[in-house]
Design a protein around this motif. Structure first.
Motif, PDB file in Angstrom:
ATOM      1  N   VAL A 428       1.719  -8.379  -7.062  1.00 31.18           N
ATOM      2  CA  VAL A 428       0.583  -8.350  -7.972  1.00 31.18           C
ATOM      3  C   VAL A 428       0.980  -9.026  -9.277  1.00 31.18           C
ATOM      4  CG1 VAL A 428      -0.250  -6.180  -6.979  1.00 31.18           C
ATOM      5  CG2 VAL A 428       1.161  -6.122  -9.034  1.00 31.18           C
ATOM      6  N   VAL A 429      -0.022  -9.386 -10.056  1.00 28.96           N
ATOM      7  CA  VAL A 429       0.186  -9.864 -11.424  1.00 28.96           C
ATOM      8  C   VAL A 429      -0.711  -9.010 -12.317  1.00 28.96           C
ATOM      9  CG1 VAL A 429       0.006 -11.771 -13.051  1.00 28.96           C
ATOM     10  CG2 VAL A 429       0.740 -12.195 -10.685  1.00 28.96           C
ATOM     11  N   CYS A 430      -0.085  -8.284 -13.234  1.00 30.64           N
ATOM     12  CA  CYS A 430      -0.824  -7.375 -14.108  1.00 30.64           C
ATOM     13  C   CYS A 430      -0.611  -7.806 -15.555  1.00 30.64           C
ATOM     14  CB  CYS A 430      -0.336  -5.944 -13.902  1.00 30.64           C
ATOM     15  SG  CYS A 430      -1.248  -4.720 -14.861  1.00 30.64           S
ATOM     16  N   LYS A 431      -1.681  -8.248 -16.203  1.00 27.51           N
ATOM     17  CA  LYS A 431      -1.621  -8.723 -17.591  1.00 27.51           C
ATOM     18  C   LYS A 431      -0.561  -9.801 -17.757  1.00 27.51           C
ATOM     19  CE  LYS A 431      -3.388  -4.342 -19.405  1.00 27.51           C
ATOM     20  NZ  LYS A 431      -3.153  -3.167 -20.251  1.00 27.51           N
ATOM     21  N   GLY A 432      -0.503 -10.699 -16.777  1.00 26.46           N
ATOM     22  CA  GLY A 432       0.428 -11.811 -16.809  1.00 26.46           C
ATOM     23  C   GLY A 432       1.826 -11.496 -16.353  1.00 26.46           C
ATOM     24  N   ARG A 433       2.078 -10.255 -15.976  1.00 24.68           N
ATOM     25  CA  ARG A 433       3.423  -9.831 -15.587  1.00 24.68           C
ATOM     26  C   ARG A 433       3.500  -9.655 -14.073  1.00 24.68           C
ATOM     27  NH1 ARG A 433       5.172  -4.722 -14.574  1.00 24.68           N
ATOM     28  NH2 ARG A 433       3.214  -3.899 -15.433  1.00 24.68           N
ATOM     29  N   PRO A 434       4.384 -10.366 -13.374  1.00 22.13           N
ATOM     30  CA  PRO A 434       4.531 -10.161 -11.927  1.00 22.13           C
ATOM     31  C   PRO A 434       5.121  -8.779 -11.625  1.00 22.13           C
ATOM     32  CG  PRO A 434       5.482 -12.245 -12.623  1.00 22.13           C
ATOM     33  CD  PRO A 434       5.222 -11.466 -13.866  1.00 22.13           C
ATOM     34  N   SER A 435       4.587  -8.154 -10.603  1.00 22.87           N
ATOM     35  CA  SER A 435       5.112  -6.864 -10.158  1.00 22.87           C
ATOM     36  C   SER A 435       4.738  -6.702  -8.697  1.00 22.87           C
ATOM     37  CB  SER A 435       4.550  -5.724 -11.023  1.00 22.87           C
ATOM     38  OG  SER A 435       5.169  -4.489 -10.702  1.00 22.87           O
ATOM     39  N   TYR A 436       4.686  -5.490  -8.224  1.00 26.70           N
ATOM     40  CA  TYR A 436       4.319  -5.240  -6.844  1.00 26.70           C
ATOM     41  C   TYR A 436       3.854  -3.798  -6.701  1.00 26.70           C
ATOM     42  CZ  TYR A 436       9.215  -3.812  -7.206  1.00 26.70           C
ATOM     43  OH  TYR A 436      10.400  -3.270  -7.640  1.00 26.70           O
ATOM     44  N   ALA A 437       2.981  -3.566  -5.740  1.00 30.94           N
ATOM     45  CA  ALA A 437       2.497  -2.229  -5.403  1.00 30.94           C
ATOM     46  C   ALA A 437       3.163  -1.779  -4.114  1.00 30.94           C
ATOM     47  CB  ALA A 437       0.982  -2.235  -5.237  1.00 30.94           C
ATOM     48  N   ASP A 438       3.570  -0.522  -4.062  1.00 30.26           N
ATOM     49  CA  ASP A 438       4.278   0.007  -2.898  1.00 30.26           C
ATOM     50  C   ASP A 438       3.505   1.144  -2.241  1.00 30.26           C
ATOM     51  OD1 ASP A 438       6.570  -1.622  -3.094  1.00 30.26           O
ATOM     52  OD2 ASP A 438       7.452  -0.295  -4.594  1.00 30.26           O
ATOM     53  N   THR A 439       3.428   1.104  -0.918  1.00 33.56           N
ATOM     54  CA  THR A 439       3.084   2.279  -0.128  1.00 33.56           C
ATOM     55  C   THR A 439       4.393   2.880   0.364  1.00 33.56           C
ATOM     56  OG1 THR A 439       0.954   1.412   0.593  1.00 33.56           O
ATOM     57  CG2 THR A 439       1.941   3.116   1.963  1.00 33.56           C
ATOM     58  N   ALA A 440       4.568   4.187   0.156  1.00 32.38           N
ATOM     59  CA  ALA A 440       5.873   4.795   0.422  1.00 32.38           C
ATOM     60  C   ALA A 440       5.727   6.119   1.157  1.00 32.38           C
ATOM     61  CB  ALA A 440       6.628   5.005  -0.889  1.00 32.38           C
ATOM     62  N   TYR A 441       6.790   6.453   1.882  1.00 30.85           N
ATOM     63  CA  TYR A 441       6.884   7.702   2.652  1.00 30.85           C
ATOM     64  C   TYR A 441       8.196   8.375   2.283  1.00 30.85           C
ATOM     65  CZ  TYR A 441       7.286  10.774   6.779  1.00 30.85           C
ATOM     66  OH  TYR A 441       7.443  11.842   7.623  1.00 30.85           O
ATOM     67  N   LEU A 442       8.095   9.596   1.783  1.00 26.14           N
ATOM     68  CA  LEU A 442       9.238  10.358   1.276  1.00 26.14           C
ATOM     69  C   LEU A 442       9.367  11.645   2.064  1.00 26.14           C
ATOM     70  CD1 LEU A 442      11.280  11.230  -1.092  1.00 26.14           C
ATOM     71  CD2 LEU A 442       9.233  12.141  -2.229  1.00 26.14           C
ATOM     72  N   THR A 443      10.593  12.061   2.369  1.00 28.82           N
ATOM     73  CA  THR A 443      10.794  13.379   2.967  1.00 28.82           C
ATOM     74  C   THR A 443      11.766  14.189   2.122  1.00 28.82           C
ATOM     75  OG1 THR A 443      12.440  12.428   4.497  1.00 28.82           O
ATOM     76  CG2 THR A 443      10.199  12.711   5.316  1.00 28.82           C
ATOM     77  N   LEU A 444      11.567  15.522   2.159  1.00 33.26           N
ATOM     78  CA  LEU A 444      12.270  16.458   1.287  1.00 33.26           C
ATOM     79  C   LEU A 444      13.135  17.421   2.089  1.00 33.26           C
ATOM     80  CD1 LEU A 444      11.578  16.065  -1.741  1.00 33.26           C
ATOM     81  CD2 LEU A 444       9.613  15.495  -0.293  1.00 33.26           C
ATOM     82  N   PRO A 445      14.143  18.026   1.452  1.00 37.74           N
ATOM     83  CA  PRO A 445      15.021  18.962   2.173  1.00 37.74           C
ATOM     84  C   PRO A 445      14.280  20.120   2.818  1.00 37.74           C
ATOM     85  CG  PRO A 445      16.017  18.321   0.090  1.00 37.74           C
ATOM     86  CD  PRO A 445      14.630  17.756   0.083  1.00 37.74           C
ATOM     87  N   GLY A 446      13.166  20.571   2.222  1.00 37.08           N
ATOM     88  CA  GLY A 446      12.412  21.675   2.796  1.00 37.08           C
ATOM     89  C   GLY A 446      11.555  21.302   3.981  1.00 37.08           C
TER      90      GLY A 446
END
Length: 520
Positions: A428-446
């Motif tokens: 993505v480019v947000c206000k002239g700044r390149p970046s990126y959007a992430d879809t993520a999957y996290l798992t926890l100790p519980g």
């Protein structure tokens, strides 16, 4: 004076609306009402059968077709949620001689999206005063009298839109309310982000972003629930950011429960035993209590699905009003030092990640808010992941406009729990700044898992069925609709079975090169 009512749409028996001058029934305090519900005989506290509910006849005519002139009819509910059977006071202003209230439960209903649960007879109209504004905080409220009281006995748990119709046929408006579930055990909990709805509600002149001058300097420092919603003909943000997900979840027939962010803040046991909790499309404003209770649930094994972006970003506080408890959302943002509550030793009402008490949302979600505004294609980078099964997507497939208008990313400059798996990385480019959007999957100790879409348009995309380049849904097309519906159904089904991380732990790839963007 009691007014006659009509019961429609397969609804239960006795329902009443008390009109002007009626004595208000005292609502049970939340903890007492909840205990009464849990102690009731099983047939009174049986969990909602979502499939059976959605097999009932839907209503095709629930939408507003006659908005009418400004202030022709509008209103608000005295509580953001009730347990079934609790009275619900309404405060309505209208220029008409009379109006009616139709209560629509929102769901799937074979694609009709709503069922008529209750319709009142004509109620006397009353033109109520203009907004009152607090000079110190620029908070607007409607200083109105109660005009009606609904008896919610027999109303099924769920998300509701009450529709106000003037009897002269000239105007209609919505009033949203939740009939919340008495417990969440074994269910997927859908959470309406009512504090965020109010943060963007400019009825009366100001929201938490700008006021009558149109500048940030004129913004409100507090916002009141004691007023109608100015946007979406009174529905707030429900129709865009929540209704499509409610429809899909009910179509799947999963065990569901319903609540609001205000209720999660108030009740530390609201998520006890829940299989999953779902944050919907725009869920920006959380209190520290809500965050604590959701974190505890996650750490005990309750899955968390974040189907938006900019979640849990602003730290807010709920205070009472003359109407009732938790009717004011306080968020001073960068002016937190002026907040009388902060001066008394309460947490700063600014962004969670900022001083004086930084606690970035990434510690809860795995991703962190990264910017506004963007409009970019969503790019698939791990099509083999089980959450993408059935989508037909391949590596590098892009879905135009699906990333917007705000986005989240994985950013190791902030505390980030692991293992964390990035499923899609979209430049993505947000206000002239390149970046990126992430879809993520996290798992926890519980054993819990967290799924975060990284884009605010995800829930809106669930309704996308048109051609590429169409004007509806920000140009999202049927491909994006199929993709998001399939992934969301995979998430909801897996999360409804209990701690997803036990059987499907994340395979950490945060440090791996990902096609389409840099590493975090």
């Amino acid at each position: 004076m009691r007014h006659n009512t009509e019961d429609s749409g397969g609804g239960p028996g006795r329902r009443a609306v008390l009109g002007l001058g009626a004595a208000a029934l005292a609502a049970l305090p939340g903890t007492v009402a909840r205990a009464a519900a849990r102690d009731a005989p099983p047939h009174h506290r049986q969990a909602l059968d979502v499939a059976a509910e959605n097999a009932l006849p839907g209503a095709a005519d629930w939408r507003i077709t006659r908005a009418g002139p400004a202030r022709a009819v509008e209103g608000f509910a005295e509580r953001v949620s009730v347990l079934a059977g609790e009275p619900l006071g309404l405060r309505v202003s209208t220029t008409a001689a009379a109006y009616t209230v139709s209560a629509y439960r929102m769901g799937w209903y074979g694609g009709r999206r709503a069922r008529l649960v209750h319709r009142s007879g004509p109620l006397p109209g009353l033109r109520q005063p203009a907004a009152a504004t607090d000079a110190a905080t620029r908070m607007a409220r409607a200083p109105w009298r109660r005009t009606a009281e609904l008896d919610t006995s027999g109303w099924p748990e769920g998300s509701y839109l009450l529709r106000l119709d003037t009897t002269d046929g000239r105007a209609q408006r919505f009033v949203p309310v939740t009939v919340r579930s008495p417990d969440a055990a074994g269910r997927t909990v859908l959470v309406s982000a009512v504090a965020t709805w109010q943060a963007y509600n400019r009825w009366g002149g100001a929201d938490l972003y700008r006021g009558k001058s149109g500048t940030a300097a004129s913004r409100a420092l507090q916002v009141s629930f004691d007023r109608p919603y100015a946007n979406a003909r009174g529905a707030g943000q429900f129709l865009v950011y929540e209704a499509p997900l409610v429809a899909l979840a009910e179509e799947l027939g999963l065990p569901l429960a319903y609540t609001t962010g205000v209720d999660l803040a108030r009740d530390p046991h609201a998520l006890d035993g829940a299989a999953a909790v779902v944050s919907l499309g725009h869920d920006e404003y959380w209190s520290p209590e809500q965050r604590l209770h959701v974190t505890r649930a996650r750490d005990s094994g309750t899955n968390l699905a974040v189907l938006g972006a900019n979640c849990c970003y602003r730290r807010t506080r709920f205070e009472g009003s003359p109407v009732g408890p938790d009717r004011v959302a306080v968020c001073y943002k960068e002016d937190y030092a002026r907040d009388p509550g902060f001066r008394r030793g309460l947490p700063a009402t600014n962004d969670f990640r900022r001083l004086p008490d930084p606690d970035p949302e990434s510690t809860l979600l795995g991703v962190i808010y990264a910017g506004y505004p963007v409009d970019a294609p969503y790019v698939v980078t791990r099509p083999e992941h089980w959450l993408l099964a059935g989508t037909g997507a391949r590596a590098g497939d892009a879905f135009p406009h699906l990333v917007g208008v705000e986005f989240d990313r994985v950013n190791l400059a902030h505390p980030t729990p692991r293992p964390l798996e990035i499923l899609s990385r979209s430049p993505v480019v947000c206000k002239g700044r390149p970046s990126y959007a992430d879809t993520a999957y996290l798992t926890l100790p519980g054993g819990a898992a967290v799924f975060a879409t990284g884009t605010m348009r995800w829930v809106e995309a669930l309704d996308a069925t048109g051609p590429a380049g169409g004007r509806a849904n920000h140009g999202l097309d049927a491909r994006a609709g199929h993709f998001t519906r399939t992934v969301t159904a995979n998430v909801l089904r897996a999360f409804a079975r209990g701690p997803a991380g036990r059987d499907r732990p994340a395979e950490d790839n945060v440090a791996d090169p990902v096609p389409g963007g840099p590493t975090p």
